[in-house]
Enzyme design. Structure first.
Site, PDB file in Angstrom:
ATOM      1  CG  ASP A   1      -1.977  -2.693   7.329  1.00 32.60           C
ATOM      2  OD1 ASP A   1      -3.114  -2.699   7.836  1.00 32.60           O
ATOM      3  OD2 ASP A   1      -1.622  -1.861   6.468  1.00 32.60           O
TER       4      ASP A   1
ATOM      5  CD1 TRP B   1      -2.797   1.439   0.402  1.00 35.95           C
ATOM      6  CD2 TRP B   1      -2.125   1.882   2.498  1.00 35.95           C
ATOM      7  NE1 TRP B   1      -3.573   2.461   0.881  1.00 35.95           N
ATOM      8  CE2 TRP B   1      -3.186   2.751   2.162  1.00 35.95           C
ATOM      9  CE3 TRP B   1      -1.558   1.972   3.767  1.00 35.95           C
ATOM     10  CZ2 TRP B   1      -3.672   3.707   3.048  1.00 35.95           C
ATOM     11  CZ3 TRP B   1      -2.044   2.914   4.657  1.00 35.95           C
ATOM     12  CH2 TRP B   1      -3.095   3.778   4.304  1.00 35.95           C
TER      13      TRP B   1
ATOM     14  CB  ALA C   1      -6.742  -2.748   6.213  1.00 30.98           C
TER      15      ALA C   1
ATOM     16  CE  LYS D   1     -10.563  -0.037   3.211  1.00 34.75           C
ATOM     17  NZ  LYS D   1      -9.435   0.787   3.609  1.00 34.75           N
TER      18      LYS D   1
HETATM   19  C1  LMR Z   1      -7.038   1.796  -0.586  1.00 30.49           C
HETATM   20  O1  LMR Z   1      -5.954   1.213  -0.629  1.00 30.49           O
HETATM   21  O2  LMR Z   1      -7.681   2.125  -1.591  1.00 30.49           O
HETATM   22  C2  LMR Z   1      -7.637   2.128   0.749  1.00 30.49           C
HETATM   23  O3  LMR Z   1      -6.837   1.652   1.768  1.00 30.49           O
HETATM   24  C3  LMR Z   1      -7.959   3.551   0.887  1.00 30.49           C
HETATM   25  C4  LMR Z   1      -6.755   4.406   1.042  1.00 30.49           C
HETATM   26  O4  LMR Z   1      -6.764   5.230   1.966  1.00 30.49           O
HETATM   27  O5  LMR Z   1      -5.818   4.326   0.240  1.00 30.49           O
END
Ligand code: LMR
Length: 392
Positions: free
Chosen positions: A207, A126, A209, A242
């Site tokens: 992590d 990410w 999420a 989420k």
């Molecule tokens: C994503 O990866 O789209 C989500 O985790 C939202 C974000 O804040 O990037």
């Protein structure tokens, strides 16, 4: 003073929101930011959340401060949801503004304990992970993760790279539903990875999420539980955005597992970090989560709806894999059905992604990550045909 500031490049994921909004084409398709959407494109407030909000509105008599850690009942409920029983004596926890808040606090904790600590990130990961680490002036390294040829995990590459981890290095792991690839380790691969990291003396940082978006609420916690049981010190940053659908309420938790005799010191340090950064954490979303997890009927209804969301994403995955198979007349994209969570990285070039946006009004992140939940039965074949055209 502020003339010293330079323009900041916009976050690649968030940038798509504005691009999509400004596109006048009525048949545009948004597969960008990771937000769940139903077949009509809405992100619903979950039934149990609405019910808890109604109850809270009636019953809440004060909005005075809770504690620096947030309501301790929230921390306890999240430890139980993520880890199950048996970890309370080793767990310190703070409520945070979303999962990102938990990641930020975890990194600050690491930096406080050891300013020279190195944090290993999967490649890819990410984008906000390396961004925050860089912003905090911390060291980072990458381990191979994704095999673009198969759409699966490059497990040999991962093991080779993490074999170079030094004692005390922190290794950031996606507990389930890897973002951005959608490719995940099997149970036995997680066991091998845990053994390697234990042998290297690493500190795992999980992590989490998307618990409940992959293989189910408990199955998605299995890797985190394995890690929690195998290491004396573990950090877990979890998001409720989420799985409870409360994105804008900013609800997350940072759990730090340590030796039982050190739990109080750890809790004090976590509280201190909250105090320095924003004092008391937001309460509304955390309170709703605590109410839902603590009430048998709300909990059952929440689990049922979460399962509906998960099943919907699974059937969209299968539908897309099938549609891509017939549109491209190849098995190139079969991995989409094997991936789990909200995302799949399709393995398209940046030019192909741009063509999908310009010629077809289909929006995905530049690395060809799609949000599966942005699709519906009608848009699946449209996407498959557009992809076949740009790769063909
Ligand atoms: C994503 O990866 O789209 C989500 O985790 C939202 C974000 O804040 O990037």
């Amino acid at each position: 003073m502020f003339e010293q500031l330079t323009p900041i490049a916009q976050d690649k994921i968030l940038q798509l929101i504005a691009l999509y909004r400004d596109d006048p084409r009525p048949d545009k398709i948004d597969l960008g930011v990771g937000v769940y959407k139903d077949a009509s494109g809405l992100t619903p407030v979950m039934r149990a959340v609405k019910a808890a909000e109604r109850q809270l509105w009636e019953a809440e008599t004060t909005k005075t401060y809770t504690t620096l850690a947030g309501d301790p009942a929230f921390g306890a409920a999240m430890v139980d949801l993520i880890l199950g029983a048996g970890f309370a004596s080793r767990a310190a926890a703070i409520a945070t503004p979303g999962g990102t808040g938990a990641i930020r606090q975890a990194l600050e904790l690491i930096r406080m304990a050891n300013p020279a600590a190195k944090v290993w990130l999967s490649h890819p990961t990410w984008p906000n992970h390396p961004s925050i680490i860089k912003y905090l002036g911390m060291q980072m390294a990458e381990y191979r993760y994704f095999d673009t040829a198969t759409g699966g995990v490059d497990f040999d590459g991962l093991l080779a790279d993490l074999g170079r981890v030094a004692a005390g290095d922190v290794v950031l792991l996606h507990g389930c539903c890897h973002n951005p690839t959608g490719a995940n380790l099997t149970g036995s691969q997680w066991e091998q990875l845990a053994a390697l990291l234990a042998q290297r003396g690493a500190v795992p940082f999980v992590d989490l999420a998307y618990q409940g978006f992959g293989d189910g609420l408990t199955a998605d916690a299995a890797a985190t539980r394995l890690i929690a049981g195998a290491f004396p010190e573990v950090l877990i940053a979890a998001s409720c955005s989420k799985n409870f659908g409360i994105y804008r309420e900013r609800t997350g938790v940072l759990i730090a597992l340590t030796q039982p005799a050190r739990t109080d010191v750890m809790q004090g340090n976590l509280n201190f970090l909250n105090r320095q950064n924003y004092s008391f954490p937001p309460d509304h979303g955390a309170r709703l989560v605590t109410m839902i997890l603590g009430d048998a009927s709300l909990r059952v209804d929440w689990m049922r709806e979460l399962e509906e969301l998960r099943q919907n994403m699974l059937s969209l995955r299968q539908g897309l894999a099938d549609a891509l198979r017939s549109a491209t007349n190849s098995d190139r994209f079969d991995f989409v059905a094997r991936h789990r969570g909200m995302f799949s990285r399709l393995g398209l070039s940046e030019a192909e992604v741009l063509r999908l946006r310009q010629d077809f009004g289909i929006y995905m992140v530049g690395d060809s990550r799609i949000n599966i939940a942005g699709l519906n039965a009608a848009s699946v074949p449209i996407l498959a045909r557009a992809i076949a055209q740009v790769v063909g």
